[in-house]
Scaffold this motif. Structure first.
Motif, short mmCIF file in Angstrom:
data_model
loop_
_atom_site.label_atom_id
_atom_site.label_comp_id
_atom_site.label_asym_id
_atom_site.label_seq_id
_atom_site.Cartn_x
_atom_site.Cartn_y
_atom_site.Cartn_z
N SER A 210 -1.63 -24.21 5.58
CA SER A 210 -0.50 -23.29 5.54
C SER A 210 0.02 -23.21 4.12
CB SER A 210 0.61 -23.76 6.48
OG SER A 210 0.15 -23.82 7.81
N GLN A 211 0.64 -22.08 3.77
CA GLN A 211 1.01 -21.87 2.38
C GLN A 211 2.38 -21.21 2.25
OE1 GLN A 211 -2.26 -19.64 0.73
NE2 GLN A 211 -3.66 -21.37 0.85
N LEU A 212 3.11 -21.71 1.26
CA LEU A 212 4.36 -21.09 0.83
C LEU A 212 4.11 -20.56 -0.56
CD1 LEU A 212 7.42 -20.52 0.71
CD2 LEU A 212 7.74 -22.94 0.14
N LYS A 220 -5.52 -12.50 0.77
CA LYS A 220 -6.61 -13.24 1.43
C LYS A 220 -6.12 -13.92 2.70
CE LYS A 220 -7.79 -15.77 -2.12
NZ LYS A 220 -6.93 -15.20 -3.19
N LEU A 221 -4.82 -14.08 2.83
CA LEU A 221 -4.24 -14.72 4.01
C LEU A 221 -3.88 -13.71 5.08
CD1 LEU A 221 -1.87 -17.20 2.17
CD2 LEU A 221 -4.17 -17.65 3.03
N ALA A 222 -4.07 -12.42 4.81
CA ALA A 222 -3.68 -11.36 5.73
C ALA A 222 -4.90 -10.70 6.34
CB ALA A 222 -2.83 -10.31 5.00
N ALA A 223 -4.84 -10.45 7.64
CA ALA A 223 -5.91 -9.75 8.35
C ALA A 223 -5.56 -8.29 8.58
CB ALA A 223 -6.20 -10.43 9.68
N SER A 224 -4.47 -7.82 8.02
CA SER A 224 -4.05 -6.42 8.11
C SER A 224 -3.17 -6.12 6.90
CB SER A 224 -3.28 -6.17 9.41
OG SER A 224 -2.01 -6.81 9.37
N GLU A 225 -2.82 -4.87 6.73
CA GLU A 225 -1.85 -4.50 5.70
C GLU A 225 -0.45 -4.91 6.14
OE1 GLU A 225 -2.51 -3.18 2.68
OE2 GLU A 225 -4.64 -3.45 3.21
N ALA A 364 -1.88 -12.59 10.60
CA ALA A 364 -2.35 -13.76 9.86
C ALA A 364 -3.88 -13.87 9.95
CB ALA A 364 -1.72 -15.03 10.38
N ALA A 365 -4.53 -14.13 8.83
CA ALA A 365 -5.99 -14.28 8.81
C ALA A 365 -6.40 -15.57 9.50
CB ALA A 365 -6.47 -14.28 7.37
#
Length: 365
Positions: A210-212, A220-225, A364-365
């Motif tokens: 997980s990332q802040l 790169k952490l997103a599976a959509s716009e 979320a990816a």
């Protein structure tokens, strides 16, 4: 049980990332069930942003490491978008009494500590803390925030189950300027990040990262716009929603509000919103009927966000599971409110965009 975030800092300098990996630490006790349901409620270059990478432990609570003082003292804090203050459990320099947590800040050990104006006092739904304000060097990853104002809690109540944690780092929409310095605002004004925003990506599993991220988003952490929505409250990360439930075909409403809060483990809502959902889910066996459980639905400005059961069903140490929902009575003037805590944020990477007064979500990816 608590789920943890243990941070790994990645700093982008001239398109190159630097990383520091920290180890995951587990506790040897369990949080009582009543606390288990909710613990604490309430870019210069194209790729130049400040990023904290974190691990998720058992889907209950996230924390990360900061340092305070010279030499730096390591402390574990919850990064909480529902709070506006950085405060940590501290030893009282005028007392020999030891702190209730072994992860406490000791003012006597810092050569850069300065007293600041005001008495520190804060209350949560289930706890309180008080002490005084100081200014000192605060470290978050590789960043050094010099002369940063924070609360030192010499006394605190109802946090006895959290002896491995040191305090809270608030990430508010609008900070209280009379209390501690605002972390993201400080980073931006001192040229440490490119814009006054941050994003949080929470893994769906204890093994995931997980990332802040301070200063933007990492696609790169997103599976959509990302889709963005206006904020309507000058203190909370709050936006109107048109529905919350199990049926996306339900008639939309115009009297509901959502607060996005990383400091809440669950999704909390007014009893008239949450109780019918829990009553419906009681007809299912959490394990035997898992494949038949419907997704939770959040209708935000007509956009449908689904939260699958593998995210909102949370197992515990007794080999049973409970739903990541809790009915909470809010003040009547707030109307019908839903707090979208970590359960929602594990499904949707969230951008807290103060620079443009908006909140954004991507799958979320």
């Amino acid at each position: 049980m608590i789920k943890y975030l243990i941070f790994v800092l990645l700093v982008a300098e001239l398109y190159a990332l630097q990383s520091i990996t920290l180890q995951k630490k587990e506790l040897d006790y369990e949080i009582p069930e009543q606390d288990n349901q909710q613990i604490w409620t309430f870019l210069f270059k194209e790729d130049d942003f400040e990023l904290e990478s974190i691990k998720n432990y058992k889907n209950q609570q996230f924390y990360g490491e900061i340092t305070i003082g010279t030499p730096p003292q390591k402390l574990n804090v919850i990064f909480d978008t529902g709070s506006d203050t950085l405060w940590v459990a501290s030893l009282n320099p005028n007392s020999k009494k030891k702190s209730g947590t072994h992860l406490s800040f000791d003012p006597k050990l810092s050569s850069t500590l300065r007293p600041a104006s005001g008495a520190f006092e804060i209350e949560y739904g289930k706890g309180s803390a008080n002490g005084k304000y100081y200014e000192d060097t605060v470290g978050i990853g590789n960043l050094k925030l010099e002369g940063f104002k924070f609360g030192a809690a010499f006394q605190y109540a109802d946090f006895s189950s959290l002896t491995e944690l040191s305090g809270v780092a608030g990430l508010p929409y609008i900070p209280d300027e009379e209390t501690s310095t605002n972390i993201v605002q400080y980073m931006y004004e001192h040229g440490l990040i490119p814009e006054e925003s941050f994003s949080i990506y929470l893994s769906k599993t204890p093994q995931g990262s997980s990332q802040l991220i301070f200063g933007g988003v990492d696609m790169k952490l997103a599976a959509s716009e990302f889709k963005y929505y206006p904020l309507i409250e000058e203190s909370y990360w709050m936006t109107p929603i048109r529905g919350f439930g199990l049926n996306k075909t339900a008639k939309p409403r115009n009297d509901m509000l959502a607060i996005i809060d990383s400091g809440s483990s669950l999704i909390l809502g007014s009893p008239e919103i949450i109780k019918p959902i829990l009553d419906f889910l009681d007809d299912y066996d959490c394990e035997d009927d898992f494949d038949e459980l419907p997704p939770l639905i959040v209708n935000i400005h007509g956009d449908i966000y689904e939260i699958p059961p593998e995210v909102y069903v949370i197992p515990d140490s007794r080999r049973t599971c409970f739903y990541g929902l809790k009915a909470t009575q809010f003040p009547s003037y707030m109307g019908k409110v839903v707090i979208l805590g970590d359960v929602f944020m594990r499904a949707y990477y969230t951008h807290f965009d103060k620079a443009h007064d908006r909140i954004g979500f991507a799958k979320a990816a």
